[in-house]
Design an enzyme around this catalytic site. Structure first.
Site, PDB file in Angstrom:
ATOM      1  N   SER A 277      58.215  55.429 -17.248  1.00 62.78           N
ATOM      2  CA  SER A 277      58.163  55.757 -18.672  1.00 62.78           C
ATOM      3  C   SER A 277      58.317  54.471 -19.465  1.00 62.78           C
ATOM      4  O   SER A 277      59.307  53.757 -19.311  1.00 62.78           O
ATOM      5  CB  SER A 277      59.266  56.749 -19.043  1.00 62.78           C
ATOM      6  OG  SER A 277      59.255  57.022 -20.431  1.00 62.78           O
TER       7      SER A 277
ATOM      8  N   SER B 286      57.327  52.424 -23.489  1.00 65.45           N
ATOM      9  CA  SER B 286      57.488  52.729 -24.906  1.00 65.45           C
ATOM     10  C   SER B 286      56.357  53.577 -25.456  1.00 65.45           C
ATOM     11  O   SER B 286      56.568  54.391 -26.362  1.00 65.45           O
ATOM     12  CB  SER B 286      57.594  51.432 -25.713  1.00 65.45           C
ATOM     13  OG  SER B 286      56.434  50.638 -25.523  1.00 65.45           O
ATOM     14  N   ILE B 287      55.148  53.424 -24.908  1.00 71.05           N
ATOM     15  CA  ILE B 287      54.019  54.157 -25.475  1.00 71.05           C
ATOM     16  C   ILE B 287      53.428  55.182 -24.525  1.00 71.05           C
ATOM     17  O   ILE B 287      52.672  56.047 -24.947  1.00 71.05           O
ATOM     18  CB  ILE B 287      52.896  53.185 -25.911  1.00 71.05           C
ATOM     19  CG1 ILE B 287      52.320  52.445 -24.698  1.00 71.05           C
ATOM     20  CG2 ILE B 287      53.384  52.216 -26.965  1.00 71.05           C
ATOM     21  CD1 ILE B 287      51.064  51.683 -24.989  1.00 71.05           C
ATOM     22  N   ALA B 288      53.736  55.104 -23.238  1.00 71.97           N
ATOM     23  CA  ALA B 288      53.086  55.985 -22.271  1.00 71.97           C
ATOM     24  C   ALA B 288      54.050  56.416 -21.181  1.00 71.97           C
ATOM     25  O   ALA B 288      55.110  55.814 -20.983  1.00 71.97           O
ATOM     26  CB  ALA B 288      51.867  55.286 -21.648  1.00 71.97           C
ATOM     27  N   GLN B 289      53.632  57.461 -20.468  1.00 72.56           N
ATOM     28  CA  GLN B 289      54.417  58.014 -19.373  1.00 72.56           C
ATOM     29  C   GLN B 289      53.471  58.284 -18.208  1.00 72.56           C
ATOM     30  O   GLN B 289      52.337  58.714 -18.414  1.00 72.56           O
ATOM     31  CB  GLN B 289      55.077  59.307 -19.845  1.00 72.56           C
ATOM     32  CG  GLN B 289      56.202  59.800 -18.961  1.00 72.56           C
ATOM     33  CD  GLN B 289      57.119  60.738 -19.725  1.00 72.56           C
ATOM     34  OE1 GLN B 289      57.736  60.340 -20.718  1.00 72.56           O
ATOM     35  NE2 GLN B 289      57.200  61.995 -19.297  1.00 72.56           N
ATOM     36  N   VAL B 290      53.943  58.027 -16.984  1.00 73.93           N
ATOM     37  CA  VAL B 290      53.081  58.151 -15.799  1.00 73.93           C
ATOM     38  C   VAL B 290      53.629  59.239 -14.875  1.00 73.93           C
ATOM     39  O   VAL B 290      54.819  59.252 -14.553  1.00 73.93           O
ATOM     40  CB  VAL B 290      52.995  56.808 -15.040  1.00 73.93           C
ATOM     41  CG1 VAL B 290      52.095  56.954 -13.810  1.00 73.93           C
ATOM     42  CG2 VAL B 290      52.481  55.708 -15.960  1.00 73.93           C
TER      43      VAL B 290
ATOM     44  N   LYS C  68      48.351  58.520 -16.481  1.00 72.47           N
ATOM     45  CA  LYS C  68      49.048  57.791 -17.540  1.00 72.47           C
ATOM     46  C   LYS C  68      48.731  58.483 -18.865  1.00 72.47           C
ATOM     47  O   LYS C  68      47.570  58.579 -19.265  1.00 72.47           O
ATOM     48  CB  LYS C  68      48.588  56.326 -17.565  1.00 72.47           C
ATOM     49  CG  LYS C  68      49.367  55.434 -18.517  1.00 72.47           C
ATOM     50  CD  LYS C  68      48.909  53.983 -18.352  1.00 72.47           C
ATOM     51  CE  LYS C  68      49.711  53.047 -19.252  1.00 72.47           C
ATOM     52  NZ  LYS C  68      49.290  51.625 -19.071  1.00 72.47           N
TER      53      LYS C  68
ATOM     54  N   ASP D 216      50.473  40.310 -16.641  1.00 70.46           N
ATOM     55  CA  ASP D 216      51.817  40.888 -16.478  1.00 70.46           C
ATOM     56  C   ASP D 216      52.085  41.163 -15.000  1.00 70.46           C
ATOM     57  O   ASP D 216      52.304  42.306 -14.595  1.00 70.46           O
ATOM     58  CB  ASP D 216      51.911  42.182 -17.293  1.00 70.46           C
ATOM     59  CG  ASP D 216      53.351  42.609 -17.535  1.00 70.46           C
ATOM     60  OD1 ASP D 216      54.252  41.761 -17.400  1.00 70.46           O
ATOM     61  OD2 ASP D 216      53.580  43.789 -17.856  1.00 70.46           O
TER      62      ASP D 216
END
Length: 537
Positions: free
Chosen positions: A203, A205-209, A224, A362
């Site tokens: 999880s 800040s903008i998305a959850q998997v 996602k 990243d």
């Protein structure tokens, strides 16, 4: 000023002066008049010039005013009613952090050492500004991450403090995720997926998997999903920040020299790209095309994207199974030589710098895995970097100079890469860079070793992992940026992104191949003779 010294008289053939206290200073009215007149004329000329400058600036502002008003009105219309809601939430967050600041001030008011600097600065201090961003939610957390990743634009104390914005974000209820999936897929979820794990894999800040299985093929995937309301919040917040920047530049034209609006536009574009999963899907597919074109699919991979089950707000990808590149014991159970895995990861990543329009920006341990099938897996292409030809040319020299520890060449490369309006003392710059890069060896890297004995077989299992303070890594490349700026250099953002990835790989090298120098090892191809771009798009 004219001064007349009065003589006392003649005694023994010598002139004798009156004592200082008895001197008479005569100032005739006509003496100094030409100077006074010239001064008046100068003052009048300066006043006239200032008036002309003011008139010119006022005229420029009046000419630009309609454009500013049009821009504000259009941006406000695009924001809509959500702007009022975000304003209320912003006031609530401001009051909350302001109250916390006042409480901290009262606790230290009687201290003999006085108030700390962060309390003097109030909500503009790195600490309280970061707390305010966190209370404001996703947009400002992403903005904090942008600040933390961009030492070329922001002061080091803010860059260091906003590293905390990379911490794990709370998950949203699975029911809300299901609602978004139904809306985006346009049909019942169970007609697409046989199963979706309600517990998120991750999880942010903008998305959850979430893990899932496709009904028709039985393939394991991860989904996602953009968190609910994030787009509206982003648009409202970013529009507000943009309007504020436009007004500030209008009121203070000097700020335009600092490219305030241009920086805000860059932030807005970066954030909006990250929440558009169609663009992330393209980034993944571009990287996969590069692997196929270079014949690297047996050495590395990125998740396959299922476009038919993906939208702007939902990204469905192949689920890869493996362990982070810092889990030494698990890696040894998957491959015979961890050093080979590291070399593969390095060559694949460096190759993407040469062959692709963008690169993975990243590569922390959560995004770089040793897969069960022996390949290296590159995950999460939400953050990518793009290298301009000028930066790339300087970067090649920079990497070569690291390999041979030629700090004068390194200094020259950085001077070519950075924007500067003055001559730089390259020899002095080289000496400062040498001190910084020698300090890489002094970074604290803790190898955690744990042993466990099986009571049945009496066998001992040893697990090792690497732990290091990421803020210490950030401090290192901040030093490079800070020293460069002390010589008048301003580096492009992609340089900071590249430096951070190199430091990640330096950490992996210490764990997986402690006797290897990744800049000197001939098995690692740092640079190429010719850069070919866009051929794998």
């Amino acid at each position: 000023m004219a001064v007349v010294t009065v003589l006392k008289g003649v005694s023994n053939g010598r002139l004798s002066l009156l004592p200082h206290s008895q001197l008479t200073i005569v100032r005739p009215r006509n003496i100094g008049y030409p100077n006074r007149r010239r001064n008046v004329l100068r003052i009048f000329a300066r006043y006239s010039q200032a008036q002309d400058l003011f008139t010119s600036r006022l005229q420029d502002r009046l000419e630009n005013l309609p454009k500013l008003v049009e821009d504000i009105v259009q941006t406000s219309l695009n924001t809509g009613p959500r702007g009022a809601l975000r304003l209320a939430q912003g006031v609530q967050a401001f009051v909350g952090v302001g109250t916390e600041w006042l409480q901290d001030v009262s606790k230290t008011a009687n201290s003999t050492t006085g108030l700390p600097t962060q309390l003097h600065l109030g909500l503009l201090s790195p600490l309280y500004l970061r707390k305010l961003f966190e209370r404001m939610g996703a947009t400002y957390i992403k903005l904090g991450q942008f600040i933390a990743s961009t030492p070329t634009l922001f002061p080091p104390e803010y860059v260091q403090e906003f590293q905390y914005c990379f911490d794990r974000a709370p998950a949203v209820p699975f029911e809300e995720i299901q609602t978004i999936l139904r809306e985006e897929l346009g049909r019942p979820i169970d007609t697409v997926f046989e199963y979706i794990d309600p517990t998120p894999v991750a999880s942010a800040s903008i998305a959850q998997v979430h893990g899932a299985k496709i009904r028709d093929t039985g393939e394991d995937v991860v989904i996602k999903v953009l968190k609910p309301g994030i787009e509206d919040i982003l648009v409202a917040d970013l529009n507000f920040i943009y309007i504020a920047a436009r007004i500030l530049e209008f009121l203070s034209p000097d700020l335009s020299r600092a490219s305030l609006v241009a920086i805000v536009k860059d932030i807005r574009q970066s954030m909006l790209e990250e929440v558009d999963f169609n663009k992330e899907a393209t980034n993944v597919e571009t990287f996969r095309s590069y692997l196929e074109a270079m014949g690297l699919t047996r050495q590395a991979t990125a998740p396959k994207v299922y476009r038919q089950y993906s939208t702007k707000r939902v990204l469905t990808m192949e689920r890869l199974y493996g362990v982070p590149l810092t889990d030494l014991d698990s890696i040894k159970s998957l491959v015979s030589n961890p050093e080979t895995s590291l070399i593969t990861a390095l060559n694949v990543w460096f190759g993407s710098l040469v062959a692709c329009e963008s690169f993975h920006a990243d590569v922390h341990a959560g995004n770089l895995w040793q897969l069960r099938d022996g390949r290296i897996g590159f995950l999460d292409f939400g953050i990518v970097g793009r290298i301009s030809p000028k930066t790339w040319a300087a970067m090649e020299v920079f990497l070569q100079s690291i390999a041979i520890e030629d700090y004068e060449s390194m200094a020259s490369a950085l001077i070519d890469m950075g924007a500067t309006g003055k001559d730089v003392d390259s020899k002095s710059f080289a000496r400062d860079l040498e001190k910084i890069f020698l300090s890489i060896q002094d970074l604290d890297t803790e190898i955690i070793v744990a042993a466990a004995r099986d009571t049945n077989t009496n066998a001992t299992t040893v697990a090792a992992n690497v732990a290091f303070d990421e803020r210490q890594m950030n401090a290192l490349y901040l030093d490079v940026v800070r020293v460069g700026e002390s010589y008048g250099l301003k580096f492009p953002r992609e340089f900071a992104l590249l430096m951070k990835q190199l430091l990640y790989f330096d950490r992996y090298t210490r764990l997986l191949a402690p006797n290897m120098n990744m800049y000197r090892d001939r098995r690692i191809k740092l640079v190429s003779n010719q850069r070919q771009r866009n051929i794998y798009q």
